[in-house]
Design an enzyme around this catalytic site. Structure first.
Site, mmCIF file in Angstrom:
data_model
loop_
_atom_site.group_PDB
_atom_site.id
_atom_site.type_symbol
_atom_site.label_atom_id
_atom_site.label_comp_id
_atom_site.label_asym_id
_atom_site.label_seq_id
_atom_site.Cartn_x
_atom_site.Cartn_y
_atom_site.Cartn_z
ATOM 1 N N LYS A 1 167.812 124.099 38.783
ATOM 2 C CA LYS A 1 169.245 123.800 38.932
ATOM 3 C C LYS A 1 170.076 125.091 39.007
ATOM 4 C CE LYS A 1 168.986 119.157 38.163
ATOM 5 N NZ LYS A 1 167.519 119.030 38.308
HETATM 6 C C1 LIG Z 1 166.558 118.281 39.014
HETATM 7 C C2 LIG Z 1 165.090 118.574 38.915
HETATM 8 C C3 LIG Z 1 164.140 118.031 39.820
HETATM 9 C C4 LIG Z 1 164.525 117.071 40.934
HETATM 10 O O1 LIG Z 1 165.211 117.707 41.973
HETATM 11 P P1 LIG Z 1 166.043 116.825 43.031
HETATM 12 O O2 LIG Z 1 166.785 117.805 43.841
HETATM 13 O O3 LIG Z 1 166.932 115.954 42.205
HETATM 14 O O4 LIG Z 1 165.046 116.047 43.814
HETATM 15 C C5 LIG Z 1 162.806 118.388 39.685
HETATM 16 N N1 LIG Z 1 162.402 119.196 38.675
HETATM 17 C C6 LIG Z 1 163.266 119.723 37.782
HETATM 18 C C7 LIG Z 1 162.742 120.588 36.686
HETATM 19 C C8 LIG Z 1 164.637 119.438 37.872
HETATM 20 O O5 LIG Z 1 165.485 119.965 36.969
#
Ligand SMILES: *Cc1c(COP(=O)(O)O)cnc(C)c1O
Length: 495
Positions: A112
């Site tokens: 993120k």
């Molecule tokens: C948010 C997140 C995901 C999923 O990503 P998307 O863009 O929502 O598909 C996968 N792994 C982690 C560790 C995340 O924080």
């Protein structure tokens, strides 16, 4: 370049307006009216560049109303020594076919950060460009990870304040410490009595309270959210797929034009959609492999063309992928069909019946570009153990889902194309599950003992941001009733 909405063909805004608004007025998502394309020479030119230079090149293709100086300001502010790797998003090579794109070297150890470190700069720059001379007040209700990533992104960013509420009993000890020790002059963190829904509905009530809005307006302030469907969170994610290819080119792991596959552990469909954008722009990508945990609504959609969220929800060891409504899929449906009415219809049906079926022409494009697969917690754990034994590489539980789904894909198809697998979190963030997968005893260990144990078992350094929680001062201890949240906001804003 203008931006359109996935649900209303009459919408036409600049990228800065799309970022300020977040969501179109009728509930649709913003996307560029056409996808910029690049040629082989462009991709080759990225190879000797730094991540920051690559980011400037890619972002300026989409944010055409930003000046080069504005893009420079955003990129430089976002990607610096706040990342523990100079490469920002380095690629680890396990063998000739398997390349792991590590997206977790940012301050909160999860992917993120790749978007939330730059969003505050994109947002404040956009506000100025559209002529809104107000301080942005970001209001977040969090079940853990997003709140911390938003705090790290917005801390000390000029022209912003950020307020995060988390449920008093709804986050892990380490998550609570991460937020309660947050530094920055413009941040405020408090807990709310109740669960995540209480915190979230409290925030929604503040957002939609007209008196509150008026009071902020009088004081030259406006609320905004750091929501994951904002275009300003999606576009920075396109960069690292180009960057990964450029790194492989530079190391001689691919030759220019050689196609790769990309495999992504998916929840909201944002990360993998960014890879699809990269492909459409001209990055040599063959298949996009969409990996899910037991919440496998996307696996079924890719196979059948039916999106059906009417199913039981599974709590897994890859919690960031425990999602039944993948909001960004809406953008893919629009990209393929180009038909806002059709997409609006699917979304209406999702709202009313919890499902929709796409027409054959859309399904055909989906299956041509995407493969889908899922795995269980036990399979993900076994994958962590096997890869540690075979390659000496320790991965987190989300990454393990992707690696397992990739292995299954290769076994089923015989497709030996070199593949970039997105790694979305540091193993230290999910240390208990990872240690169990490595056959270590976790019983009776607290969070910090788990960090030490994983350091020993993996040989990896404990990320500084998690390690320093042992000694960091707690700054925020306020606890509120849901009804008191609004007063907490006024008090912090001094209005
Ligand atoms: C948010 C997140 C995901 C999923 O990503 P998307 O863009 O929502 O598909 C996968 N792994 C982690 C560790 C995340 O924080």
């Amino acid at each position: 370049m203008n931006y359109k909405s996935t649900r209303d063909s009459s919408v036409c805004v600049k990228s800065s307006e799309a970022i300020v608004k977040g969501l179109s007025h009728e509930g649709g998502l913003f996307l560029p009216e056409s996808i910029p394309t690049v040629d082989a020479a462009f991709v080759a030119s990225l190879a000797p560049m730094s991540y920051q230079e690559r980011a400037k090149k890619i972002l300026s293709l989409f944010l055409t109303d930003f000046t080069p100086e504005e893009i420079e300001y955003c990129v430089t502010g976002a990607y610096g020594d706040n990342f523990s790797s100079k490469k920002i998003a380095p690629v680890a090579k396990l063998d000739d076919k398997k390349h792991i794109l590590e997206l977790w070297h940012g301050p909160t150890c999860a992917f993120k950060d790749m978007a939330l470190q730059i969003l505050p700069y994109l947002l404040t720059t956009s506000m100025k460009k559209v002529g809104i001379d107000k301080e942005v007040v970001i209001l977040v209700a969090t079940s853990g990870d997003t709140g911390k990533a938003a705090l790290e992104g917005f801390k000390d960013v000029e022209g912003t304040k950020i307020i995060v509420f988390y449920p008093v009993d709804g986050v892990s000890r380490i998550q609570k410490l991460q937020m309660a020790t947050q530094d920055g002059e413009n941040v405020y963190v408090a807990s709310v009595k109740g669960n995540f829904d209480d915190a979230q509905s409290g925030v929604k009530m503040i957002f939609t309270n007209p008196d509150c809005e008026a009071k902020l307006d009088e004081n030259k302030k406006a609320f905004s959210s750091a929501n994951s469907i904002n275009w300003g969170r999606l576009v920075p994610q396109v960069v690292y797929y180009f960057s990964a290819y450029a790194d492989m080119l530079e190391k001689g792991d691919v030759t220019m034009g050689e196609e790769i596959n990309v495999c992504v552990p998916t929840g909201n469909f944002g990360n993998i959609l960014a890879a699809y954008y990269a492909k459409c722009m001209g990055l040599p990508v063959k298949k996009l492999i969409c990996a899910s945990n037991m919440n496998n609504v996307l696996t079924d959609f890719i196979k059948t063309g039916v999106y059906d969220k009417n199913r039981s929800f599974h709590t897994t060891i890859s919690p960031s992928m425990d999602i039944l409504i993948s909001s960004n899929l809406e953008r893919l449906l629009y990209l393929i069909s180009g038909d806002a009415n059709k997409v609006a219809g699917y979304m209406e049906s999702l709202k009313n019946e919890g499902k929709y079926t796409v027409e054959d022409a859309i399904k055909a494009v989906v299956t041509e570009n995407f493969a889908g697969g899922f795995c269980s917690d036990d399979e993900a754990k076994a994958t962590i153990g096997e890869h540690k034994a075979k390659f000496g590489y320790t991965m987190d539980t989300h990454t393990a889902v992707a690696v397992k789904v990739y292995d299954d894909y290769v076994a089923a198809t015989g497709d030996l194309t070199k593949t970039v697998i997105a790694s979305t979190a540091s193993p230290f963030k999910f240390n208990e599950a990872v240690l169990t997968a490595l056959g270590e005893d976790v019983s009776g260990k607290d969070e910090f003992e788990l960090l030490d144990a994983l350091n020993k078992a993996s040989g990896m350094e404990i990320p500084q941001s998690l390690n320093e929680l042992r000694v960091k001062d707690v700054r925020f201890t306020d606890v509120y009733e849901k009804t008191e949240m609004i007063d907490a906001v006024y008090k912090f804003l001094n209005i």
